[in-house]
Design a protein around this motif. Sequence first.
Motif, PDB file in Angstrom:
ATOM      1  N   ASP A 196      49.535  18.616  35.325  1.00 61.36           N
ATOM      2  CA  ASP A 196      49.486  16.704  34.836  1.00 61.36           C
ATOM      3  C   ASP A 196      48.326  16.292  35.818  1.00 61.36           C
ATOM      4  O   ASP A 196      48.096  16.885  36.845  1.00 61.36           O
ATOM      5  N   TRP A 197      47.708  15.022  35.067  1.00 65.05           N
ATOM      6  CA  TRP A 197      47.229  14.341  35.879  1.00 65.05           C
ATOM      7  C   TRP A 197      47.085  13.464  37.013  1.00 65.05           C
ATOM      8  O   TRP A 197      47.936  13.101  36.591  1.00 65.05           O
ATOM      9  N   GLN A 198      46.471  13.814  37.982  1.00 63.76           N
ATOM     10  CA  GLN A 198      47.262  12.787  38.744  1.00 63.76           C
ATOM     11  C   GLN A 198      45.875  11.659  39.445  1.00 63.76           C
ATOM     12  O   GLN A 198      45.145  11.892  38.874  1.00 63.76           O
ATOM     13  N   VAL A 203      46.111  17.946  38.591  1.00 60.60           N
ATOM     14  CA  VAL A 203      47.141  19.289  39.980  1.00 60.60           C
ATOM     15  C   VAL A 203      48.635  19.607  39.474  1.00 60.60           C
ATOM     16  O   VAL A 203      48.622  19.248  38.190  1.00 60.60           O
ATOM     17  N   LYS A 215      51.978  20.083  39.290  1.00 59.13           N
ATOM     18  CA  LYS A 215      53.081  19.432  39.393  1.00 59.13           C
ATOM     19  C   LYS A 215      54.387  19.633  41.153  1.00 59.13           C
ATOM     20  O   LYS A 215      54.690  18.978  41.698  1.00 59.13           O
ATOM     21  N   GLY A 270      51.294  18.949  44.332  1.00 58.15           N
ATOM     22  CA  GLY A 270      50.145  18.710  44.079  1.00 58.15           C
ATOM     23  C   GLY A 270      48.965  19.305  44.509  1.00 58.15           C
ATOM     24  O   GLY A 270      47.821  18.886  44.497  1.00 58.15           O
ATOM     25  N   GLU A 297      58.293   4.530  40.186  1.00 59.03           N
ATOM     26  CA  GLU A 297      57.639   5.706  40.407  1.00 59.03           C
ATOM     27  C   GLU A 297      58.061   6.271  38.576  1.00 59.03           C
ATOM     28  O   GLU A 297      59.351   6.405  38.205  1.00 59.03           O
TER      29      GLU A 297
END
Length: 519
Positions: free
Chosen positions: A114-116, A154, A156, A159, A505
């Motif tokens: 996923d995008w961080q 990154v 999940k 990271g 979050e």
Amino acid sequence: MVAMGMASRAVGTLGILKGTSVPSLWRLALLFFSIWELDAQTAVETKPLYIWQTGPWGRCMGSECGPGGSQSRAVWCAHAEGWTTLHTNCDQAERPDNQQSCFRVCDWHKDLYDWQLGAWNQCLPVSMRSAGVQRPAVCTRGEEGIQTREVGCVQKADGMPAEDAICEYFEPKPRLEQACLIPCPRDCVVSEFSSWTACSKTCGMGLQNRIRFILAPPLFEGAACPNLTEFQTCQPGPCEGEESFYSLRVGPWSPCSVPLPRQARQADEPPRESDKQLKESDKPSKEGGKQSREGEKPSRRSEKQAREGEKMSKEGGKWSKEGDKVSIDGDKPTTSNRKLGRVNRKPDRPSRQADRPKRQKKGKNKEKREKMREKVRERLRERGKAKDPETRELIKKKRNRNRLNRPGGKFWDLQVGYQTREVTCVHKNGNVEALSLCSQEMLPVTFQACVLPKDCDVTEWSEWSACSKKCYDPNGPKGERTRVRKVSQFPIGGGGDCPELEEKEPCSPQGEAVPSCNV
């Protein structure tokens, strides 16, 4: 060839100039123009005519998901003017690669990558990034700016960074820049000065001051606040008597502290010389008293023995008189004489009847002690019984809760201390003198009570709550989960403020048992 022609042309031009009457300035101008034209022609000739061109990379192909795939792109040779030509016309040593290894993305990688998104940086003016843009002289509505952030693909689970192409397969890369508005600088705003205070002296030269307050602090790099206090000298009139050369100087309050216990204070104080001499003089007297007491011991023992001897002699005389009475009355002894005879034979042996209540009392006390011991053993056996971990944790939490709710506990722990300040007497020349030389009528307070400052203290974070979203939707909005922590000690006396007590979050439910939102 062209360069040689240009050189010959320049030389010919100079020869013509020499034979004519053209001014020397024109001759120099023609010479520089010829040299510039020669350099421009040389630069055009050195530029390569054929260069390599490349197209975009194609889709990653492979038999298995993950690393080990391959992708390719088109590579061709082009003329400087843009048309395609043969590969042999370009330099083969500089030819770029048309294939490379890649990561083959599959649909199930959506749950692993996923995008961080990083936090947006400070808004910077556009003029700082673009050299040609100038900042406005007068700010009216704010200044346009740009702020950036870091975005990366990154894993999940841990990271770890991955290739952006993996995340781009499922979702376009989020934007790295956005426009922002920088507010206009706000200068500090202060009030008008107050009126002048009374003169510090009733006669002679003194001081008076006036102050002003901050109405609005500076913001966004505005001008700082000016001086808030002004002083000036004053002289109400000449002094009739002798002018005072001494004045009081009051220092700031010290930090709040706890007074030491009496024993600690006595331990910190050095012993006085007079106390030492008294202790040394007491030593021989104590030793002499000890010797006298030791000498008195045998004398006391001898006195005791003498008293016992007198008692025995009195009793012997008594017995002798009674014996004479018996001899007078007759040879038959009476009951009283028999009792006296028993006493004479065994004077030190106690009677059994007198000892019987004592023995009964001792037996009862022994039974009580045995019962108490048995009760203690039962309690220990009950405590030693194995409890499951959940029961132990509940008991521990209950004890902690009772301890916090107890009055005077750590939750509302107030501690009163003291603080001091120094008051000195200063001569007119600046030297510190004895306090008695200053006026004793208006001496300020040098000691006061205070509350010891304590910073806010919080507990550890709790576990994350369940996700607010109960179904799985890869393209829909995400849910939210929270965790909290509690205050175990409130800030007291200007201590540090409490940090954030709740944290949130984004989340999405995972697992095979989670239903799909599209059903």
